[in-house]
Design an enzyme around this catalytic site. Structure first.
Site, PDB file in Angstrom:
ATOM      1  CD  GLN B 132      -2.550   1.067   2.563  1.00 38.30           C
ATOM      2  OE1 GLN B 132      -2.304   0.450   3.615  1.00 38.30           O
ATOM      3  NE2 GLN B 132      -3.897   1.771   2.475  1.00 38.30           N
ATOM      4  N   GLY B 133       0.893   1.991  -1.086  1.00 35.42           N
ATOM      5  CA  GLY B 133       1.797   2.999  -1.254  1.00 35.42           C
ATOM      6  C   GLY B 133       0.717   4.224  -1.053  1.00 35.42           C
ATOM      7  CE1 TYR B 134      -3.787   4.181  -0.584  1.00 38.90           C
ATOM      8  CE2 TYR B 134      -5.221   4.785   1.275  1.00 38.90           C
ATOM      9  CZ  TYR B 134      -5.187   4.242  -0.047  1.00 38.90           C
ATOM     10  OH  TYR B 134      -6.352   4.018  -0.516  1.00 38.90           O
ATOM     11  CB  SER B 135       2.277   6.915   4.852  1.00 33.25           C
ATOM     12  OG  SER B 135       1.213   6.215   5.275  1.00 33.25           O
ATOM     13  CB  SER B 167       3.095  -3.239   5.509  1.00 32.04           C
ATOM     14  OG  SER B 167       2.694  -2.500   6.707  1.00 32.04           O
ATOM     15  CD  GLU B 250      -5.768   0.078   5.726  1.00 33.48           C
ATOM     16  OE1 GLU B 250      -5.751   0.875   4.716  1.00 33.48           O
ATOM     17  OE2 GLU B 250      -4.697  -0.172   6.391  1.00 33.48           O
ATOM     18  CG  ASN B 372      -7.285   4.991  18.557  1.00 30.98           C
ATOM     19  OD1 ASN B 372      -7.478   4.136  17.459  1.00 30.98           O
ATOM     20  ND2 ASN B 372      -7.262   4.460  19.707  1.00 30.98           N
ATOM     21  CD  GLU B 373      -4.991  10.189  18.567  1.00 32.12           C
ATOM     22  OE1 GLU B 373      -4.254   9.609  17.541  1.00 32.12           O
ATOM     23  OE2 GLU B 373      -5.228   9.635  19.504  1.00 32.12           O
TER      24      GLU B 373
HETATM   25  C1  LIG Z   1       3.066  -1.037  11.485  1.00 32.04           C
HETATM   26  C2  LIG Z   1       2.345   0.150  10.523  1.00 32.04           C
HETATM   27  C3  LIG Z   1       2.352  -0.328   9.240  1.00 32.04           C
HETATM   28  C4  LIG Z   1       1.858   0.641   8.054  1.00 32.04           C
HETATM   29  N1  LIG Z   1       1.642   0.185   7.068  1.00 32.04           N
HETATM   30  C5  LIG Z   1       1.409   1.265   6.026  1.00 32.04           C
HETATM   31  C6  LIG Z   1       1.624   0.776   4.524  1.00 32.04           C
HETATM   32  O1  LIG Z   1       1.579  -0.447   4.202  1.00 32.04           O
HETATM   33  N2  LIG Z   1       1.263   1.735   3.752  1.00 32.04           N
HETATM   34  C7  LIG Z   1       0.865   3.054   3.911  1.00 32.04           C
HETATM   35  O2  LIG Z   1       0.941   3.657   3.160  1.00 32.04           O
HETATM   36  N3  LIG Z   1       1.192   3.343   5.301  1.00 32.04           N
HETATM   37  C8  LIG Z   1       1.320   2.580   6.231  1.00 32.04           C
HETATM   38  N4  LIG Z   1       1.552   3.070   7.578  1.00 32.04           N
HETATM   39  C9  LIG Z   1       1.347   4.384   7.777  1.00 32.04           C
HETATM   40  C10 LIG Z   1       0.223   4.879   8.520  1.00 32.04           C
HETATM   41  O3  LIG Z   1      -0.964   4.621   7.890  1.00 32.04           O
HETATM   42  C11 LIG Z   1       0.571   6.160   9.088  1.00 32.04           C
HETATM   43  O4  LIG Z   1       1.305   6.075  10.212  1.00 32.04           O
HETATM   44  C12 LIG Z   1      -0.643   6.861   9.759  1.00 32.04           C
HETATM   45  O5  LIG Z   1      -1.574   7.259   8.845  1.00 32.04           O
HETATM   46  C13 LIG Z   1      -0.008   8.053  10.833  1.00 32.04           C
HETATM   47  O6  LIG Z   1       0.643   8.914   9.902  1.00 32.04           O
HETATM   48  P1  LIG Z   1       1.902   9.597  10.608  1.00 32.04           P
HETATM   49  O7  LIG Z   1       2.975   8.380  11.249  1.00 32.04           O
HETATM   50  O8  LIG Z   1       2.588  10.276   9.762  1.00 32.04           O
HETATM   51  O9  LIG Z   1       1.587  10.329  11.889  1.00 32.04           O
HETATM   52  P2  LIG Z   1       1.012  11.722  12.023  1.00 32.04           P
HETATM   53  O10 LIG Z   1       0.270  11.988  10.964  1.00 32.04           O
HETATM   54  O11 LIG Z   1       2.455  12.745  12.032  1.00 32.04           O
HETATM   55  O12 LIG Z   1       0.540  11.789  13.357  1.00 32.04           O
HETATM   56  C14 LIG Z   1       1.139  12.023  14.737  1.00 32.04           C
HETATM   57  C15 LIG Z   1       0.160  12.293  15.542  1.00 32.04           C
HETATM   58  O13 LIG Z   1      -0.664  13.520  15.407  1.00 32.04           O
HETATM   59  C16 LIG Z   1      -2.062  13.145  15.563  1.00 32.04           C
HETATM   60  N5  LIG Z   1      -2.866  13.858  14.410  1.00 32.04           N
HETATM   61  C17 LIG Z   1      -2.562  14.088  13.318  1.00 32.04           C
HETATM   62  N6  LIG Z   1      -3.402  14.999  12.450  1.00 32.04           N
HETATM   63  C18 LIG Z   1      -4.468  15.178  13.662  1.00 32.04           C
HETATM   64  C19 LIG Z   1      -5.702  15.715  13.461  1.00 32.04           C
HETATM   65  N7  LIG Z   1      -6.093  16.443  12.474  1.00 32.04           N
HETATM   66  N8  LIG Z   1      -6.422  15.815  14.653  1.00 32.04           N
HETATM   67  C20 LIG Z   1      -6.211  15.193  15.668  1.00 32.04           C
HETATM   68  N9  LIG Z   1      -4.740  14.383  15.690  1.00 32.04           N
HETATM   69  C21 LIG Z   1      -4.006  14.496  14.698  1.00 32.04           C
HETATM   70  C22 LIG Z   1      -2.169  11.597  14.949  1.00 32.04           C
HETATM   71  O14 LIG Z   1      -3.366  11.041  15.451  1.00 32.04           O
HETATM   72  C23 LIG Z   1      -1.023  11.051  15.786  1.00 32.04           C
HETATM   73  O15 LIG Z   1      -1.285  10.938  17.332  1.00 32.04           O
HETATM   74  C24 LIG Z   1       1.896   2.107   8.581  1.00 32.04           C
HETATM   75  C25 LIG Z   1       2.012   2.452   9.849  1.00 32.04           C
HETATM   76  C26 LIG Z   1       2.528   1.538  10.879  1.00 32.04           C
HETATM   77  C27 LIG Z   1       2.785   1.992  12.356  1.00 32.04           C
END
Ligand SMILES: Cc1cc2nc3c(=O)[nH]c(=O)nc-3n(C[C@H](O)[C@H](O)[C@H](O)COP(=O)(O)OP(=O)(O)OC[C@H]3O[C@@H](n4cnc5c(N)ncnc54)[C@H](O)[C@@H]3O)c2cc1C
Lengths: 350, 392
Positions: B132-135, B167, B250, B372-373
């Protein structure tokens, strides 16, 4: 009763903090995790220069003759810096115990503990694994209501790696005939409980320091990390996650200090004050680990990011020297005992 | 809610699933049984790829898909039955879940007929694994902020940029990539959903080590990577809509198997509590009971809401919030049950026990797939209709 620390106590704490900020960096910790002792000896030796290794030991043994209220602040700093090794178990629990139980052995060993040349490990039934047994010169082990001083050369160790890669627990097989019985009977019960209370106090202080560090890292991170065009720390949902940790930590801190005070002054409620401290610190630390990881997003879940060093430390601390369940049971046993003297006149007393 | 406990048809379905799973997992695939669960993604990976293929050949992948694409058009209750039997038989962690649970329903909903013909068979047979190429570094919760760009040139998409936390990128043959294709269009209308082959010179995968010491996710660099022009799902510029629909899958039915697996995990926690005597501690008894209660919430919520999950706003978010939080808390409870033993690894230097792996892995449940947020924001904004958070 004055809850504030003295100027001297704070100066010493600051000296320890400054020293550790320079020496015990995450890079230094990481550089040592694969070494046989995880860095315990290196930091034991380094902290000896500050006098920390002799802090609660008597002057006749080369120590500073300070008490638990002085030491608790230093223990907190060691948690904040994630100093490898069970230094406090050795010099602040085993040390005073040996001084009280076996003056001759104390005269032989404590000067070496004070100078950072020796470690004494402690085997307590609450901890099935003995920390730093591998670098210990002497082990204090309990069996059948008696305490034995056992030379390291006579025991068999089985390495038991910890989820915290800086820690070195081991299973210890030993025979009482190879050791010297130094305590039994009522004196054993009393001093062994005192040792447990001291150890649980320092574990609690360690968790306070570690939680403070996780919180500090998270405040920094959430101020700088931007999503949706603004720092994530500006979102209430994120603020509240961290504010709750700050509240728990602020509540836990005086509980831990009061437990230290109870130890220094031999208050009758000493043990349950310590139990309260361990539970309160573990609550704050567990919440802290969970919440600080959460605000970091996926970054907090990586090995490379330093938060994990402290998370793992508090997860390990929480189970050591009595779990929260054990300490709660000890509090319950005390406050529910028939005739226990509780109430308005007592709450603010001992 | 119908009053029949289980229809004759469902009973027959259960028997068929059970027979096949038992035969395979006690026979030729005994070596993958119980392997590769949450936090143990590397365990017996090649064996689990073979297992995926065997499932495909026997018609046990894509069971919810329409029959014309090789599915069984299995109802939700049959999917639940299948996953129950799967968990009971000790079925291993699925390597094809991203394809089956995320890509396939998305292609079924938005893809062209040619895309369905091209991609569904590989997912079904377990021969093409997906990631999954999202983040991206600057686009986590704020997914719409992706910076990876693609432009059409000579009948091909040319892709430049970087993904992170991907992942299984090191194992996958294909990746679905959200990228910016309409740089001048406004936010939410500037993205496309591309299907990109991983094995090509323009793509570099670098593992990221997780706090467990293992590495399940990666950085993925796109440096002039290619994809055929027809590999866009939905129209160019419609990528956000497609991406959000995929997230609905998902957070919804795709995790059913995992959620049903929680029942086995909970049983293991109980067994540990009985074995070490914690089960006698009154506080721990209360906590274990509470954990069971919350597990039932996860289960009943999934069963009742999944049918509607993709249609009623906010329901998929409730589902995700509910199981992610349960799993995280159950991980902590397991450690509490183990007490002082909890910190001790399986063997040197750093092989974690199954409970430790789960505990550590479950720290991420409340992050991936939307934190969760973010789920709470969705529940509040899309579910309850509260005013939106400020967005750029
Ligand atoms: C084990 C694992 C597997 C993963 N696999 C994939 C994958 O296969 N493909 C992929 O694309 N991604 C993957 N991810 C990435 C995942 O989707 C992101 O980690 C997630 O979307 C959160 O983004 P971030 O880590 O940049 O955190 P951030 O967005 O930087 O968030 C940091 C904190 O800020 C809070 N926050 C951010 N914005 C808001 C808001 N507007 N209001 C309130 N709180 C907020 C968040 O809730 C969090 O607590 C994976 C992550 C993990 C941990």
């Amino acid at each position: 009763m004055d809850f504030r620390f003295t100027e001297d106590q704070l100066i010493f704490r600051d000296a320890v903090r400054d020293f550790l900020d320079g020496e015990c960096t995450p890079a230094a910790i990481r550089g040592l995790i694969d070494s046989p002792d995880g860095g315990a000896v290196k930091f034991r030796t380094a902290l000896a220069e500050l006098g920390l290794t002799g802090l609660p030991l008597a002057e006749e043994h080369g120590g500073l003759g300070m008490n638990e209220l002085d030491a608790v602040l230093a223990a907190e700093e060691c948690g904040r810096a994630a100093v490898p090794g069970a230094l406090f178990d050795s010099m602040a629990v085993a040390g005073p115990l040996l001084a009280e139980a076996a003056p001759e052995l104390a005269a032989e060993w404590l000067p070496k503990v004070a100078t950072g040349e020796a470690t004494i490990a402690l085997g307590h039934a609450l901890n099935p694994f003995v920390l730093d047994a591998g670098i210990a010169d002497l082990l204090l082990m309990a069996r059948d209501g008696a305490l034995y001083a056992v030379p390291r050369s006579t025991v068999t160790l089985t390495e038991a790696p910890s989820v915290d890669p800086s820690r070195r627990p081991a299973k210890v097989q030993w025979s009482s005939s190879a050791g010297q019985k130094i305590l039994d009977g009522e004196r054993f019960e009393a001093l062994w409980t005192l040792a447990l209370d001291r150890a649980a106090l320092y574990a609690a202080a360690d968790m306070l320091g570690a939680t403070q560090r996780m919180l500090d890292m998270s405040v920094e991170y959430t101020k700088n990390r931007e999503q949706f065009g603004r720092p994530i720390g500006s979102f209430q949902a994120v603020k509240h996650l961290l504010a709750d940790v700050q509240v728990k930590l602020t509540f836990a801190r005086p509980v831990v200090y009061y437990a230290a005070y109870a130890l220094v002054n031999g208050l009758p409620q000493r043990s349950i004050r310590v139990s309260h401290a361990k539970v309160a610190a573990a609550d704050a630390a567990t919440l802290g680990a969970r919440r600080t990881l959460q605000v970091h997003g996926a970054m907090g879940y990586t090995w490379e990011y330093d938060l994990q060093i402290w998370m793992k430390r508090v997860w390990a601390d929480a189970g050591c020297w009595g779990t929260s369940a054990w300490h709660r049971a000890r509090i319950a046993g005390a406050i529910l005992a028939p005739g226990t003297d509780l109430g308005p006149g007592r709450t603010w007393a001992a | 809610m119908s009053d029949a406990i289980e229809s004759a048809e469902d009973q027959a379905f259960r028997a068929e699933a059970r027979d096949w799973l038992t035969e395979q997992l006690e026979g030729p695939f005994a070596y993958v049984r119980f392997r590769g669960g949450p936090g143990e993604e590397d365990e017996e990976f090649e064996g689990r790829v073979e297992w995926e293929k065997a499932m495909g050949a026997a018609g046990w992948t894509g069971i919810s898909w329409p029959k014309e694409y090789g599915g069984r058009a299995a109802s939700l209750s049959q999917q639940v039955i299948f996953y129950q039997e799967y968990a009971r038989a000790g079925g291993p962690g699925r390597v094809g879940h991203i394809g089956e649970g995320l890509v396939a329903p998305t292609i079924l909903a938005f893809g062209t007929e040619a895309q369905k013909q091209r991609f569904l068979p590989g997912i079904k047979s377990g021969t093409e694994l997906w990631c999954q190429g999202y983040s991206e570094p600057a686009a986590g919760s704020d997914l719409a902020n992706v910076q990876t760009r693609a432009r059409l040139e000579g009948g091909k998409w040319i892709i430049d940029g970087q993904k992170v936390w991907t992942s299984l990128a090191h194992k996958a043959g294909w990746c679905f990539v959200i990228c910016k294709t309409e740089p001048d269009a406004p936010r939410y209308r500037n993205l496309s959903f591309l299907l990109v082959e991983m094995n090509q010179p323009g793509i570099t995968v670098k593992p990221i080590v997780q706090l467990s010491g293992t590495s399940e996710f990666n950085e993925v660099f796109f440096d002039g990577a290619h994809a055929p022009a027809e590999n866009v799902v939905g129209a160019p510029g419609q990528g956000w809509k497609v991406a959000m629909a995929l997230l609905g899958f998902e957070r919804g039915a795709s995790t059913l198997g995992q959620q049903i697996g929680f029942e086995s995990e909970f049983k293991e926690i109980l067994a540990a509590a009985r074995e070490n005597g914690t089960a006698k501690d009154p506080v721990m008894r209360q906590k274990l009971a509470q954990c069971w209660i919350e597990l039932q919430l996860v289960r009943l919520n999934a069963l009742t809401n999944l049918n509607e999950g993709t249609t009623r706003p906010g329901l998929a978010a409730i589902n995700k919030l509910c199981w992610a939080t349960w799993h995280r808390d159950a991980g902590e409870l397991a450690m509490e049950v183990l007490g002082a033993e909890a910190e001790i690894c399986a063997e040197p230097p750093y092989a974690l026990t199954r409970m430790q792996s789960r505990f550590l892995f479950s720290r991420s449940d409340t992050i991936y797939g939307g934190t969760n947020e973010i789920q709470r924001n969705i529940i509040a904004e899309q579910g309850l209709g509260l005013p939106r958070e400020p967005r750029p």
